[in-house]
Scaffold this motif. Structure first.
Motif, PDB file in Angstrom:
ATOM      1  N   SER A  66       0.631  -1.318   0.009  1.00  0.00           N
ATOM      2  CA  SER A  66       0.040   0.137  -0.140  1.00  0.00           C
ATOM      3  C   SER A  66       1.025   1.176  -0.180  1.00  0.00           C
ATOM      4  O   SER A  66       1.994   1.542   0.858  1.00  0.00           O
ATOM      5  N   GLY A  67       0.767   1.894  -0.792  1.00  0.00           N
ATOM      6  CA  GLY A  67       1.638   3.108  -1.022  1.00  0.00           C
ATOM      7  C   GLY A  67       0.878   4.327  -1.773  1.00  0.00           C
ATOM      8  O   GLY A  67      -0.366   4.232  -2.307  1.00  0.00           O
ATOM      9  N   PRO A  68       1.660   5.471  -2.170  1.00  0.00           N
ATOM     10  CA  PRO A  68       1.014   6.461  -2.835  1.00  0.00           C
ATOM     11  C   PRO A  68       0.349   5.925  -4.220  1.00  0.00           C
ATOM     12  O   PRO A  68      -0.663   6.761  -4.743  1.00  0.00           O
ATOM     13  N   ALA A  69       0.776   5.152  -4.985  1.00  0.00           N
ATOM     14  CA  ALA A  69       0.318   4.657  -6.257  1.00  0.00           C
ATOM     15  C   ALA A  69      -0.829   3.691  -6.179  1.00  0.00           C
ATOM     16  O   ALA A  69      -1.367   3.183  -6.991  1.00  0.00           O
ATOM     17  N   GLY A  70      -1.179   3.419  -4.806  1.00  0.00           N
ATOM     18  CA  GLY A  70      -2.460   2.724  -4.542  1.00  0.00           C
ATOM     19  C   GLY A  70      -2.091   1.187  -3.925  1.00  0.00           C
ATOM     20  O   GLY A  70      -0.615   1.147  -3.336  1.00  0.00           O
ATOM     21  N   VAL A  71      -2.779   0.012  -3.911  1.00  0.00           N
ATOM     22  CA  VAL A  71      -2.604  -1.079  -3.530  1.00  0.00           C
ATOM     23  C   VAL A  71      -2.326  -2.028  -4.651  1.00  0.00           C
ATOM     24  O   VAL A  71      -2.829  -2.136  -5.650  1.00  0.00           O
ATOM     25  N   ASP A  72      -1.240  -2.785  -4.300  1.00  0.00           N
ATOM     26  CA  ASP A  72      -0.914  -3.799  -5.242  1.00  0.00           C
ATOM     27  C   ASP A  72      -0.412  -5.228  -4.621  1.00  0.00           C
ATOM     28  O   ASP A  72      -0.296  -5.272  -3.456  1.00  0.00           O
ATOM     29  N   LEU A  73      -1.087  -6.438  -5.183  1.00  0.00           N
ATOM     30  CA  LEU A  73      -0.558  -7.587  -4.984  1.00  0.00           C
ATOM     31  C   LEU A  73       0.374  -8.411  -5.695  1.00  0.00           C
ATOM     32  O   LEU A  73       0.454  -8.083  -6.936  1.00  0.00           O
ATOM     33  N   LEU A 110      -8.563  -9.970  -9.259  1.00  0.00           N
ATOM     34  CA  LEU A 110      -8.180  -9.564  -7.956  1.00  0.00           C
ATOM     35  C   LEU A 110      -8.478  -7.973  -7.993  1.00  0.00           C
ATOM     36  O   LEU A 110      -8.788  -7.352  -6.602  1.00  0.00           O
ATOM     37  N   ASP A 111      -8.531  -7.200  -8.924  1.00  0.00           N
ATOM     38  CA  ASP A 111      -8.747  -5.877  -8.827  1.00  0.00           C
ATOM     39  C   ASP A 111     -10.482  -5.679  -8.685  1.00  0.00           C
ATOM     40  O   ASP A 111     -10.987  -4.490  -8.290  1.00  0.00           O
ATOM     41  N   ALA A 112     -11.119  -6.621  -8.902  1.00  0.00           N
ATOM     42  CA  ALA A 112     -12.525  -6.641  -8.357  1.00  0.00           C
ATOM     43  C   ALA A 112     -12.926  -7.067  -7.180  1.00  0.00           C
ATOM     44  O   ALA A 112     -14.025  -6.812  -6.511  1.00  0.00           O
ATOM     45  N   VAL A 113     -11.590  -7.226  -6.089  1.00  0.00           N
ATOM     46  CA  VAL A 113     -11.921  -7.335  -4.712  1.00  0.00           C
ATOM     47  C   VAL A 113     -12.351  -5.852  -4.102  1.00  0.00           C
ATOM     48  O   VAL A 113     -11.560  -4.980  -4.208  1.00  0.00           O
ATOM     49  N   PRO A 114     -13.627  -5.937  -3.588  1.00  0.00           N
ATOM     50  CA  PRO A 114     -13.869  -4.796  -2.970  1.00  0.00           C
ATOM     51  C   PRO A 114     -12.795  -3.903  -2.058  1.00  0.00           C
ATOM     52  O   PRO A 114     -12.093  -4.818  -1.318  1.00  0.00           O
ATOM     53  N   ALA A 115     -12.596  -2.582  -2.089  1.00  0.00           N
ATOM     54  CA  ALA A 115     -11.524  -2.251  -1.270  1.00  0.00           C
ATOM     55  C   ALA A 115     -11.890  -2.302   0.237  1.00  0.00           C
ATOM     56  O   ALA A 115     -10.586  -2.624   0.751  1.00  0.00           O
ATOM     57  N   ASP A 116     -12.990  -2.216   0.639  1.00  0.00           N
ATOM     58  CA  ASP A 116     -12.870  -2.465   2.063  1.00  0.00           C
ATOM     59  C   ASP A 116     -12.511  -4.000   2.647  1.00  0.00           C
ATOM     60  O   ASP A 116     -12.111  -4.249   3.633  1.00  0.00           O
ATOM     61  N   VAL A 117     -12.991  -5.004   1.678  1.00  0.00           N
ATOM     62  CA  VAL A 117     -12.703  -6.428   1.844  1.00  0.00           C
ATOM     63  C   VAL A 117     -11.252  -6.430   1.806  1.00  0.00           C
ATOM     64  O   VAL A 117     -10.441  -7.260   2.622  1.00  0.00           O
ATOM     65  N   LEU A 118     -10.478  -5.911   1.026  1.00  0.00           N
ATOM     66  CA  LEU A 118      -9.101  -5.939   0.759  1.00  0.00           C
ATOM     67  C   LEU A 118      -8.429  -5.366   2.088  1.00  0.00           C
ATOM     68  O   LEU A 118      -7.429  -5.850   2.664  1.00  0.00           O
ATOM     69  N   ALA A 154     -13.034 -11.282   3.783  1.00  0.00           N
ATOM     70  CA  ALA A 154     -11.822 -11.167   4.426  1.00  0.00           C
ATOM     71  C   ALA A 154     -12.019 -12.162   5.609  1.00  0.00           C
ATOM     72  O   ALA A 154     -13.144 -12.235   6.123  1.00  0.00           O
ATOM     73  N   GLY A 155     -10.722 -12.610   6.116  1.00  0.00           N
ATOM     74  CA  GLY A 155     -11.005 -13.408   7.227  1.00  0.00           C
ATOM     75  C   GLY A 155      -9.592 -13.106   8.158  1.00  0.00           C
ATOM     76  O   GLY A 155      -9.015 -12.463   7.842  1.00  0.00           O
ATOM     77  N   SER A 156      -9.574 -14.207   9.146  1.00  0.00           N
ATOM     78  CA  SER A 156      -7.990 -14.080   9.944  1.00  0.00           C
ATOM     79  C   SER A 156      -7.545 -15.449   9.651  1.00  0.00           C
ATOM     80  O   SER A 156      -7.884 -16.294   9.538  1.00  0.00           O
ATOM     81  N   SER A 157      -6.012 -15.100   9.840  1.00  0.00           N
ATOM     82  CA  SER A 157      -5.186 -16.216   9.159  1.00  0.00           C
ATOM     83  C   SER A 157      -4.750 -16.866  10.527  1.00  0.00           C
ATOM     84  O   SER A 157      -4.168 -17.613  10.619  1.00  0.00           O
TER      85      SER A 157
END
Length: 167
Positions: A66-73, A110-118, A154-157
């Motif tokens: 997560s940075g200035p350019a956004g979120v990347d996986l 993965l760009d379709a994952v809702p921002a709040d879920v990610l 989202a879940g917990s690991s």
């Protein structure tokens, strides 16, 4: 300032199409299997599963930046360029020698994952995608896969039974 977070992605599949199909109307595929493809390696598949399995689960580790350019996986099984990342589920025939010959792929976008879920997955350490793998014609699912065809949560690991665990 960018920061990296380790996140596990788990793909939970159900409704597999079976081991025999002819999605293009001509060639019959009679020992269909599916696996999660490594980046740039059609021959490197994680947990190859029969097409008639009751269900299939693939779990991978990735890094979310997560940075200035956004979120990347990023990760060994994460495909595509920043902003358009995806996972490949590759379908193929397995011959008598055990060789996999791909004939179709599904792209879990993965760009379709809702921002709040990610964001929740970054806090909890787990992102889960749930989907059926049979298309509307009864063949192996292919092409770009986005909600509602896949549901992202989202879940917990944390291990099952632990406080906050997904189990």
């Amino acid at each position: 300032m960018a920061h990296d977070v380790a996140v596990r992605i788990r793909v939970e599949a159900h409704d597999l199409p079976g081991v025999r199909c002819a999605p293009d109307g001509d060639r019959v595929h009679d020992n269909v299997h599916v696996g999660l493809q490594a980046r740039g390696r059609q021959d490197a598949l994680l947990d190859l599963q029969r097409g008639d399995a009751i269900g299939a689960v693939w779990t991978i580790d990735c890094t979310v930046t997560s940075g200035p350019a956004g979120v990347d996986l990023r990760g060994r099984h994460v495909q595509g360029r920043p902003g358009a990342r995806f996972l490949y589920l590759s379908w193929g025939d397995v011959d008598a020698a055990g060789t996999f010959a791909m004939f179709r792929r599904a792209k879990l976008m993965l760009d379709a994952v809702p921002a709040d879920v990610l964001a929740d997955a970054m806090r909890g350490g787990l992102l889960v995608g749930r989907l059926g793998l049979t298309d509307d014609r009864g063949d192996p699912l292919c092409a770009a896969v986005r909600p509602p065809r896949v549901t992202w949560v989202a879940g917990s690991s944390e291990p099952p039974g632990q406080p906050g665990g997904a189990g």
